[in-house]
Write a protein that holds these residues in place. Structure first.
Motif, PDB file in Angstrom:
ATOM      1  N   TYR A 167       0.813  -1.213   0.000  1.00  0.00           N
ATOM      2  CA  TYR A 167       0.000   0.000   0.000  1.00  0.00           C
ATOM      3  C   TYR A 167       0.853   1.272   0.000  1.00  0.00           C
ATOM      4  O   TYR A 167       1.952   1.314   0.541  1.00  0.00           O
ATOM      5  N   VAL A 168       0.307   2.305  -0.640  1.00  0.00           N
ATOM      6  CA  VAL A 168       0.902   3.646  -0.665  1.00  0.00           C
ATOM      7  C   VAL A 168      -0.223   4.634  -0.364  1.00  0.00           C
ATOM      8  O   VAL A 168      -1.340   4.480  -0.867  1.00  0.00           O
ATOM      9  N   VAL A 169       0.072   5.631   0.454  1.00  0.00           N
ATOM     10  CA  VAL A 169      -0.936   6.607   0.867  1.00  0.00           C
ATOM     11  C   VAL A 169      -0.611   7.978   0.288  1.00  0.00           C
ATOM     12  O   VAL A 169       0.524   8.453   0.409  1.00  0.00           O
ATOM     13  N   LEU A 170      -1.595   8.602  -0.327  1.00  0.00           N
ATOM     14  CA  LEU A 170      -1.455   9.973  -0.819  1.00  0.00           C
ATOM     15  C   LEU A 170      -2.360  10.879   0.001  1.00  0.00           C
ATOM     16  O   LEU A 170      -3.523  10.541   0.266  1.00  0.00           O
ATOM     17  N   ARG A 171      -1.820  12.043   0.389  1.00  0.00           N
ATOM     18  CA  ARG A 171      -2.549  12.990   1.232  1.00  0.00           C
ATOM     19  C   ARG A 171      -2.654  14.350   0.546  1.00  0.00           C
ATOM     20  O   ARG A 171      -1.939  15.294   0.877  1.00  0.00           O
ATOM     21  N   PRO A 172      -3.548  14.488  -0.420  1.00  0.00           N
ATOM     22  CA  PRO A 172      -3.676  15.785  -1.090  1.00  0.00           C
ATOM     23  C   PRO A 172      -4.305  16.835  -0.188  1.00  0.00           C
ATOM     24  O   PRO A 172      -5.109  16.534   0.694  1.00  0.00           O
ATOM     25  N   THR A 173      -3.922  18.082  -0.422  1.00  0.00           N
ATOM     26  CA  THR A 173      -4.601  19.217   0.187  1.00  0.00           C
ATOM     27  C   THR A 173      -5.863  19.478  -0.626  1.00  0.00           C
ATOM     28  O   THR A 173      -6.368  18.572  -1.289  1.00  0.00           O
ATOM     29  N   GLY A 174      -6.397  20.687  -0.631  1.00  0.00           N
ATOM     30  CA  GLY A 174      -7.647  20.964  -1.337  1.00  0.00           C
ATOM     31  C   GLY A 174      -7.539  20.709  -2.829  1.00  0.00           C
ATOM     32  O   GLY A 174      -6.784  21.394  -3.525  1.00  0.00           O
ATOM     33  N   VAL A 175      -8.285  19.743  -3.336  1.00  0.00           N
ATOM     34  CA  VAL A 175      -8.240  19.371  -4.755  1.00  0.00           C
ATOM     35  C   VAL A 175      -9.354  20.097  -5.493  1.00  0.00           C
ATOM     36  O   VAL A 175     -10.512  20.098  -5.062  1.00  0.00           O
ATOM     37  N   TYR A 176      -9.020  20.700  -6.615  1.00  0.00           N
ATOM     38  CA  TYR A 176     -10.005  21.451  -7.388  1.00  0.00           C
ATOM     39  C   TYR A 176      -9.798  21.175  -8.866  1.00  0.00           C
ATOM     40  O   TYR A 176      -8.807  20.571  -9.278  1.00  0.00           O
ATOM     41  N   GLY A 177     -10.721  21.649  -9.681  1.00  0.00           N
ATOM     42  CA  GLY A 177     -10.628  21.481 -11.124  1.00  0.00           C
ATOM     43  C   GLY A 177     -11.994  21.225 -11.722  1.00  0.00           C
ATOM     44  O   GLY A 177     -13.023  21.278 -11.029  1.00  0.00           O
ATOM     45  N   PRO A 178     -12.052  20.933 -13.017  1.00  0.00           N
ATOM     46  CA  PRO A 178     -13.322  20.616 -13.659  1.00  0.00           C
ATOM     47  C   PRO A 178     -14.034  19.473 -12.943  1.00  0.00           C
ATOM     48  O   PRO A 178     -13.403  18.552 -12.434  1.00  0.00           O
ATOM     49  N   ARG A 179     -15.357  19.553 -12.889  1.00  0.00           N
ATOM     50  CA  ARG A 179     -16.238  18.540 -12.301  1.00  0.00           C
ATOM     51  C   ARG A 179     -16.340  18.638 -10.779  1.00  0.00           C
ATOM     52  O   ARG A 179     -17.203  18.000 -10.188  1.00  0.00           O
ATOM     53  N   GLU A 180     -15.467  19.422 -10.132  1.00  0.00           N
ATOM     54  CA  GLU A 180     -15.501  19.536  -8.677  1.00  0.00           C
ATOM     55  C   GLU A 180     -16.642  20.476  -8.271  1.00  0.00           C
ATOM     56  O   GLU A 180     -16.878  21.487  -8.925  1.00  0.00           O
ATOM     57  N   ARG A 181     -17.342  20.136  -7.178  1.00  0.00           N
ATOM     58  CA  ARG A 181     -18.565  20.857  -6.843  1.00  0.00           C
ATOM     59  C   ARG A 181     -18.432  21.844  -5.685  1.00  0.00           C
ATOM     60  O   ARG A 181     -19.161  22.836  -5.646  1.00  0.00           O
ATOM     61  N   ASP A 182     -17.541  21.605  -4.725  1.00  0.00           N
ATOM     62  CA  ASP A 182     -17.456  22.514  -3.580  1.00  0.00           C
ATOM     63  C   ASP A 182     -16.852  23.853  -3.966  1.00  0.00           C
ATOM     64  O   ASP A 182     -17.394  24.912  -3.619  1.00  0.00           O
ATOM     65  N   TYR A 183     -15.716  23.838  -4.680  1.00  0.00           N
ATOM     66  CA  TYR A 183     -15.137  25.097  -5.134  1.00  0.00           C
ATOM     67  C   TYR A 183     -16.021  25.745  -6.204  1.00  0.00           C
ATOM     68  O   TYR A 183     -16.033  26.975  -6.358  1.00  0.00           O
ATOM     69  N   PHE A 184     -16.769  24.922  -6.925  1.00  0.00           N
ATOM     70  CA  PHE A 184     -17.729  25.456  -7.885  1.00  0.00           C
ATOM     71  C   PHE A 184     -18.749  26.356  -7.197  1.00  0.00           C
ATOM     72  O   PHE A 184     -19.160  27.387  -7.740  1.00  0.00           O
ATOM     73  N   MET A 185     -19.135  25.993  -5.963  1.00  0.00           N
ATOM     74  CA  MET A 185     -20.099  26.819  -5.236  1.00  0.00           C
ATOM     75  C   MET A 185     -19.533  28.206  -4.965  1.00  0.00           C
ATOM     76  O   MET A 185     -20.273  29.200  -4.955  1.00  0.00           O
ATOM     77  N   MET A 186     -18.215  28.284  -4.778  1.00  0.00           N
ATOM     78  CA  MET A 186     -17.589  29.591  -4.605  1.00  0.00           C
ATOM     79  C   MET A 186     -17.675  30.394  -5.899  1.00  0.00           C
ATOM     80  O   MET A 186     -17.972  31.598  -5.892  1.00  0.00           O
TER      81      MET A 186
END
Length: 335
Positions: A167-186
């Motif tokens: 196993y490998v673990v990735l810990r991204p911070t705030g992910v944004y871009g096309p199709r994303e809905r939370d930042y879209f609300m902004m």
């Protein structure tokens, strides 16, 4: 041909992982629920599979019919009505999946788990802020973060017991871009001439564009260190207004009413939102987790291990990423 299973394939990040795997000539299996939208999974080369992460016996049966080289576990929930639902899906679901994989996939080469910077919570909050690193003690203050941390620790327990599950673990911070809905609300709020922020203490924020997360996933599949944990950001640190300023510009500089409220106002709003959600049975973005996320002041993180060990090189900065996201929202009639 290498075979890859992507859980959460119909989601924001998962759908981009599917696209990248297809572009690399992999045989891609997309794990989706029966109720999941396949709007972003239209390529005829995609194979679909239904996995019941809540039923270990059924899950083993579903996986025993296949042989995968790689698994990317991107499934999970970020909003729930009840705290136990986070742990049922994010923690127990991960445990069930890994246990089933260990029983049914003896040739599995790599399992990449998408965790989150949120597992650390408000650490290193004294100014001047410094980067959160793997040596820090996690202090998650959201149920989402606690559920993700519990899944990570369970994976570590496997390794401590001598299990060689890759196993490998990735810990991204705030992910944004096309199709994303939370930042879209902004973006939607700014188009409607309102920019809302909270807290008067300076805030350092980090972001990572979705295709850079996908880049890290592919690098981790190729040569990630078993048990390795990697923070992901675009390598820059931004002040709290940066995202909204870029959105305003890309939306044609609409006039804005900028509202900056004290944290207690957000606390009152999210408390009411949490209560209303439980009363109506509808999940709302204005909940207790949202309060803790927005009140956290330091989102810096150390991506040097990802650069040194994986060869990760973020390609998209915030200005360009916002431009691409807004263009997609407009072309797809979200805005």
């Amino acid at each position: 041909m290498q075979r890859i299973l992507v859980t959460g394939a119909s989601g924001f990040i998962g759908s981009f992982i599917v696209e990248e795997a297809l572009s690399r000539g992999m045989e891609v299996w997309a794990a989706v629920r029966g109720s999941s939208s396949k709007a972003f999974l239209t390529d005829p080369r995609i194979h679909f599979i239904t996995l019941n992460l809540g039923d270990p016996a059924q899950l083993r049966e579903q996986l025993s019919q296949h042989a995968f080289d790689y698994v990317v576990h991107a499934a999970g929930v970020t909003k729930c009505l009840h705290a136990e639902d986070f742990h049922r899906v994010n923690t127990q679901g991960t445990q069930h999946l890994v246990e089933a994989l260990m029983e049914t996939q003896p040739s599995l080469q790599r399992f990449v788990y998408l965790s989150s910077l949120s597992i650390f919570g408000p650490v290193r909050e004294q100014q001047p802020y410094t980067e959160i690193s793997d040596s820090d003690t996690p202090q998650p203050n959201t149920e989402y973060g606690r559920s993700k941390l519990a899944a990570e620790r369970w994976l570590d327990t496997l390794a401590a017991q001598g299990n060689n599950f890759p196993y490998v673990v990735l810990r991204p911070t705030g992910v944004y871009g096309p199709r994303e809905r939370d930042y879209f609300m902004m973006a939607k709020s700014i188009r409607q001439h309102v920019d809302f922020s909270v807290g008067y203490t300076p805030q350092d924020i980090t972001f990572v564009y979705v295709t850079d997360v996908v880049q890290a996933v592919m690098l981790a599949l190729d040569h990630g260190r078993t048990g390795g944990k990697y923070f992901l950001s675009d390598g820059e640190v931004y002040r709290s207004r940066a995202f909204s300023d870029y959105l305003q510009r890309e939306l044609g500089n609409p006039w804005l009413l900028r509202i900056k409220a004290p944290l207690w106002v957000l606390r009152a709003v999210t408390f009411c939102g949490e209560y209303w959600g439980r009363l109506t049975g509808k999940v709302t973005a204005l909940n207790n987790d949202k309060y803790h996320i927005m009140s956290q002041r330091n989102w810096r993180c150390d991506i040097r291990p990802a650069i040194d060990e994986l060869g990760y090189q973020p390609q998209v900065g915030l200005e360009e990423g916002v431009r691409r996201a807004v263009r997609w929202y407009q072309e797809n009639h979200w805005l």
